[in-house]
Design a protein around this motif. Structure first.
Motif, PDB file in Angstrom:
ATOM      1  N   TRP A   1     -36.111  -3.219 -35.114  1.00 41.87           N
ATOM      2  CA  TRP A   1     -36.376  -2.214 -33.979  1.00 41.87           C
ATOM      3  C   TRP A   1     -35.567  -2.731 -32.122  1.00 41.87           C
ATOM      4  CZ3 TRP A   1     -37.247   2.054 -36.654  1.00 41.87           C
ATOM      5  CH2 TRP A   1     -38.089   1.783 -37.580  1.00 41.87           C
ATOM      6  N   LEU A   2     -35.046  -4.025 -32.162  1.00 43.78           N
ATOM      7  CA  LEU A   2     -34.603  -3.922 -31.005  1.00 43.78           C
ATOM      8  C   LEU A   2     -33.542  -3.134 -31.162  1.00 43.78           C
ATOM      9  CD1 LEU A   2     -35.899  -7.723 -30.879  1.00 43.78           C
ATOM     10  CD2 LEU A   2     -37.136  -5.910 -29.617  1.00 43.78           C
ATOM     11  N   ARG A   3     -33.031  -3.432 -30.235  1.00 44.75           N
ATOM     12  CA  ARG A   3     -31.483  -2.185 -29.608  1.00 44.75           C
ATOM     13  C   ARG A   3     -31.069  -2.757 -28.476  1.00 44.75           C
ATOM     14  NH1 ARG A   3     -32.334  -1.511 -34.340  1.00 44.75           N
ATOM     15  NH2 ARG A   3     -32.730   1.096 -35.093  1.00 44.75           N
ATOM     16  N   PRO A   4     -29.759  -3.363 -28.637  1.00 50.88           N
ATOM     17  CA  PRO A   4     -28.632  -3.150 -27.550  1.00 50.88           C
ATOM     18  C   PRO A   4     -28.823  -2.292 -26.393  1.00 50.88           C
ATOM     19  CG  PRO A   4     -27.934  -2.721 -28.934  1.00 50.88           C
ATOM     20  CD  PRO A   4     -28.639  -2.590 -29.343  1.00 50.88           C
ATOM     21  N   VAL A   5     -29.057  -2.268 -25.029  1.00 47.94           N
ATOM     22  CA  VAL A   5     -28.747  -2.352 -24.139  1.00 47.94           C
ATOM     23  C   VAL A   5     -27.670  -1.405 -23.872  1.00 47.94           C
ATOM     24  CG1 VAL A   5     -29.087  -1.500 -21.459  1.00 47.94           C
ATOM     25  CG2 VAL A   5     -30.425  -3.295 -22.982  1.00 47.94           C
ATOM     26  N   LYS A   6     -26.872  -0.360 -23.746  1.00 52.94           N
ATOM     27  CA  LYS A   6     -25.261   0.192 -23.389  1.00 52.94           C
ATOM     28  C   LYS A   6     -25.095   0.142 -22.379  1.00 52.94           C
ATOM     29  CE  LYS A   6     -22.989   4.597 -23.502  1.00 52.94           C
ATOM     30  NZ  LYS A   6     -22.590   6.460 -24.209  1.00 52.94           N
ATOM     31  N   LEU A   7     -23.848  -0.866 -22.303  1.00 51.49           N
ATOM     32  CA  LEU A   7     -23.340  -1.048 -20.707  1.00 51.49           C
ATOM     33  C   LEU A   7     -22.019  -0.254 -20.352  1.00 51.49           C
ATOM     34  CD1 LEU A   7     -22.533  -4.688 -22.307  1.00 51.49           C
ATOM     35  CD2 LEU A   7     -24.508  -3.564 -21.418  1.00 51.49           C
ATOM     36  N   VAL A   8     -22.637   0.260 -19.581  1.00 54.41           N
ATOM     37  CA  VAL A   8     -21.782   1.457 -18.379  1.00 54.41           C
ATOM     38  C   VAL A   8     -21.350   1.127 -17.590  1.00 54.41           C
ATOM     39  CG1 VAL A   8     -22.568   4.322 -17.783  1.00 54.41           C
ATOM     40  CG2 VAL A   8     -23.729   3.321 -19.202  1.00 54.41           C
ATOM     41  N   ASP A   9     -19.723   1.367 -17.481  1.00 57.83           N
ATOM     42  CA  ASP A   9     -19.162   1.272 -16.107  1.00 57.83           C
ATOM     43  C   ASP A   9     -18.594  -0.132 -15.385  1.00 57.83           C
ATOM     44  OD1 ASP A   9     -20.020   4.055 -14.396  1.00 57.83           O
ATOM     45  OD2 ASP A   9     -18.290   3.767 -16.156  1.00 57.83           O
ATOM     46  N   VAL A  10     -18.212  -0.910 -16.665  1.00 60.14           N
ATOM     47  CA  VAL A  10     -18.740  -2.356 -16.492  1.00 60.14           C
ATOM     48  C   VAL A  10     -16.902  -2.613 -16.413  1.00 60.14           C
ATOM     49  CG1 VAL A  10     -20.198  -3.013 -17.165  1.00 60.14           C
ATOM     50  CG2 VAL A  10     -18.958  -3.005 -18.664  1.00 60.14           C
ATOM     51  N   ASP A  11     -15.951  -1.495 -16.903  1.00 58.24           N
ATOM     52  CA  ASP A  11     -14.649  -1.914 -17.516  1.00 58.24           C
ATOM     53  C   ASP A  11     -13.881  -2.840 -16.370  1.00 58.24           C
ATOM     54  OD1 ASP A  11     -13.757  -0.497 -20.927  1.00 58.24           O
ATOM     55  OD2 ASP A  11     -15.184  -2.583 -20.134  1.00 58.24           O
ATOM     56  N   ASP A  12     -13.970  -2.079 -15.429  1.00 57.88           N
ATOM     57  CA  ASP A  12     -12.958  -2.218 -14.048  1.00 57.88           C
ATOM     58  C   ASP A  12     -13.551  -3.941 -13.040  1.00 57.88           C
ATOM     59  OD1 ASP A  12     -12.054  -0.457 -14.675  1.00 57.88           O
ATOM     60  OD2 ASP A  12     -13.392   1.624 -12.946  1.00 57.88           O
ATOM     61  N   ALA A  13     -14.992  -3.891 -13.023  1.00 56.63           N
ATOM     62  CA  ALA A  13     -15.208  -4.488 -12.456  1.00 56.63           C
ATOM     63  C   ALA A  13     -15.136  -6.483 -13.506  1.00 56.63           C
ATOM     64  CB  ALA A  13     -16.682  -4.770 -11.762  1.00 56.63           C
ATOM     65  N   ARG A  14     -14.752  -6.366 -14.486  1.00 56.20           N
ATOM     66  CA  ARG A  14     -14.482  -7.448 -15.323  1.00 56.20           C
ATOM     67  C   ARG A  14     -13.110  -7.853 -15.735  1.00 56.20           C
ATOM     68  NH1 ARG A  14     -17.022  -6.295 -21.346  1.00 56.20           N
ATOM     69  NH2 ARG A  14     -16.618  -8.654 -21.040  1.00 56.20           N
ATOM     70  N   ILE A  15     -11.285  -7.515 -14.804  1.00 54.57           N
ATOM     71  CA  ILE A  15     -10.563  -8.266 -15.396  1.00 54.57           C
ATOM     72  C   ILE A  15     -10.213  -8.330 -13.467  1.00 54.57           C
ATOM     73  CG2 ILE A  15      -9.362  -5.582 -15.504  1.00 54.57           C
ATOM     74  CD1 ILE A  15      -7.366  -6.442 -16.477  1.00 54.57           C
ATOM     75  N   ALA A  16      -9.843  -9.914 -13.582  1.00 50.01           N
ATOM     76  CA  ALA A  16      -9.102 -10.197 -12.206  1.00 50.01           C
ATOM     77  C   ALA A  16      -8.112  -9.492 -11.812  1.00 50.01           C
ATOM     78  CB  ALA A  16      -9.327 -11.867 -12.447  1.00 50.01           C
ATOM     79  N   SER A  17      -8.112  -8.894 -10.478  1.00 56.17           N
ATOM     80  CA  SER A  17      -6.738  -8.578 -10.010  1.00 56.17           C
ATOM     81  C   SER A  17      -5.563  -9.421  -9.759  1.00 56.17           C
ATOM     82  CB  SER A  17      -7.579  -8.121  -8.697  1.00 56.17           C
ATOM     83  OG  SER A  17      -7.696  -9.082  -7.620  1.00 56.17           O
ATOM     84  N   PRO A  18      -4.915  -8.607  -9.137  1.00 59.43           N
ATOM     85  CA  PRO A  18      -3.795  -9.775  -8.901  1.00 59.43           C
ATOM     86  C   PRO A  18      -3.888 -10.302  -7.779  1.00 59.43           C
ATOM     87  CG  PRO A  18      -3.417  -7.429  -8.987  1.00 59.43           C
ATOM     88  CD  PRO A  18      -4.068  -7.211  -9.559  1.00 59.43           C
ATOM     89  N   GLU A  19      -4.592 -10.267  -6.735  1.00 61.97           N
ATOM     90  CA  GLU A  19      -4.964 -10.784  -5.608  1.00 61.97           C
ATOM     91  C   GLU A  19      -6.334 -11.948  -5.457  1.00 61.97           C
ATOM     92  OE1 GLU A  19      -3.607  -7.308  -4.850  1.00 61.97           O
ATOM     93  OE2 GLU A  19      -5.380  -7.581  -5.445  1.00 61.97           O
ATOM     94  N   GLN A  20      -7.062 -12.024  -6.862  1.00 60.94           N
ATOM     95  CA  GLN A  20      -8.108 -12.670  -7.011  1.00 60.94           C
ATOM     96  C   GLN A  20      -6.995 -13.868  -7.839  1.00 60.94           C
ATOM     97  OE1 GLN A  20     -10.628 -10.406  -9.381  1.00 60.94           O
ATOM     98  NE2 GLN A  20     -12.331 -10.052  -8.048  1.00 60.94           N
ATOM     99  N   ILE A  21      -6.552 -13.196  -9.171  1.00 61.01           N
ATOM    100  CA  ILE A  21      -5.143 -14.571  -9.742  1.00 61.01           C
ATOM    101  C   ILE A  21      -4.398 -15.388  -8.505  1.00 61.01           C
ATOM    102  CG2 ILE A  21      -3.702 -14.870 -11.253  1.00 61.01           C
ATOM    103  CD1 ILE A  21      -4.756 -12.645 -13.072  1.00 61.01           C
ATOM    104  N   ALA A  22      -3.766 -14.884  -7.800  1.00 62.45           N
ATOM    105  CA  ALA A  22      -2.887 -15.687  -6.471  1.00 62.45           C
ATOM    106  C   ALA A  22      -3.790 -16.587  -5.850  1.00 62.45           C
ATOM    107  CB  ALA A  22      -2.112 -14.864  -6.006  1.00 62.45           C
ATOM    108  N   ALA A  23      -5.112 -15.920  -5.894  1.00 62.92           N
ATOM    109  CA  ALA A  23      -5.909 -16.772  -4.667  1.00 62.92           C
ATOM    110  C   ALA A  23      -6.036 -18.025  -5.411  1.00 62.92           C
ATOM    111  CB  ALA A  23      -6.830 -15.858  -4.224  1.00 62.92           C
ATOM    112  N   GLY A  24      -6.433 -18.078  -6.955  1.00 63.26           N
ATOM    113  CA  GLY A  24      -6.276 -19.064  -7.781  1.00 63.26           C
ATOM    114  C   GLY A  24      -5.353 -19.695  -7.362  1.00 63.26           C
ATOM    115  N   LEU A  25      -3.964 -19.907  -7.982  1.00 59.81           N
ATOM    116  CA  LEU A  25      -2.742 -20.362  -7.824  1.00 59.81           C
ATOM    117  C   LEU A  25      -2.959 -21.507  -6.658  1.00 59.81           C
ATOM    118  CD1 LEU A  25      -0.891 -17.910 -10.343  1.00 59.81           C
ATOM    119  CD2 LEU A  25      -2.253 -19.924 -10.586  1.00 59.81           C
ATOM    120  N   ALA A  26      -2.660 -20.727  -5.492  1.00 59.61           N
ATOM    121  CA  ALA A  26      -3.157 -21.125  -4.584  1.00 59.61           C
ATOM    122  C   ALA A  26      -3.677 -21.727  -3.428  1.00 59.61           C
ATOM    123  CB  ALA A  26      -2.523 -19.501  -2.981  1.00 59.61           C
TER     124      ALA A  26
END
Length: 264
Positions: free
Chosen positions: A87-112
């Protein structure tokens, strides 16, 4: 003993990663301290989960997945006669997609970054699509020239091509720790996944899994929207899982709007 038998099943039969085994061990141990695992009812499991309001939706879903897996095994092993996790059910995840991909600026910071380890982690995640635990435990024996052999979830082995830039960075990292074997050594072995998370959060302002999402989205777009290639690249068992990693961005919506335009 019951939990140990289940964990041995995960490790030896299902060939789950060490991080998955540890995570499920943690949840079950906490539950066993409050509830009799063999006699547990569905209401007891639901009440136990509800007693932890500080858990994020993703944590709740991980707990639910753990209990479902454990009780399926327990029924098949003859330890319990019924499955209280049905009877256990997972929780529906809402509006998380945009926060789950690294931005070009974040990747540039890592490479620098001034820290070599952070630069390599950024490339392994954003370019190679490696999971955080795959990065942490990367060993020199996993590399064969321009290829990495990566053992992922469920014991699935995949090959990841090493770019000249990543190869040079890996060579530099090995030269820094010539006797360790591990690319990211720590006392007695390799660094923890938490250490890798701390590096990316501190210097990139994001989590390492967002780098993997960037890799999946980029591969999908640059291979002509080939979902099957992206699936193999990321090491997913299901195309449905791969679809989660294919993010729709603003330029995609602009193209979609232009494609559907009524005017000639």
């Amino acid at each position: 003993m019951l939990i140990d038998d289940y964990l041995a099943y995960l490790s030896d039969v299902r060939r789950c990663s060490a991080s998955t085994v540890r995570l499920r061990s943690s949840y079950l141990t906490r539950l066993a301290a409050e509830v009799d695992l063999v006699a547990a009812t569905a209401l007891q499991l639901q009440t136990w989960i509800a007693a932890h309001p500080q858990w994020t939706p993703r944590t709740v879903n991980a707990v639910v997945a753990t209990l479902r897996s454990f009780y399926r095994w327990a029924v098949e092993a003859g330890v319990v006669s019924r499955d209280p996790s049905t009877w256990l059910r997972p929780v529906k995840l809402v509006d998380v997609d945009d926060a789950r991909i690294a931005s070009p600026e974040q990747i540039a910071a890592g490479l620098a970054s001034g820290r070599l380890e952070v630069r390599v982690v950024t490339m392994l995640g954003a370019e190679g699509g490696l999971r955080v635990h795959e990065i942490a435990k990367l060993h020199e024996r996993d590399r064969d020239g321009q290829w990495l052999s990566v053992l992922g979830k469920g014991g699935r082995l995949r090959r990841v091509r090493v770019s000249p830039e990543l190869g040079a960075a890996l060579d530099e990292l090995r030269a820094k720790h010539p006797d360790a074997g591990w690319y990211f050594p720590s006392r007695g072995g390799h660094v923890s996944t938490q250490t890798v998370r701390n590096w990316t959060r501190r210097e990139l302002g994001t989590n390492p899994h967002s780098l993997r999402h960037r890799a999946g989205t980029t591969v999908f777009k640059r291979t002509g929207n080939n979902l099957r290639v992206t699936q193999v690249f990321l090491g997913h068992a299901s195309v449905a899982t791969t679809a989660i990693y294919v993010h729709v961005e603003e330029d995609d919506l602009i193209e979609a709007s232009a494609a559907s335009r009524l005017a000639a």
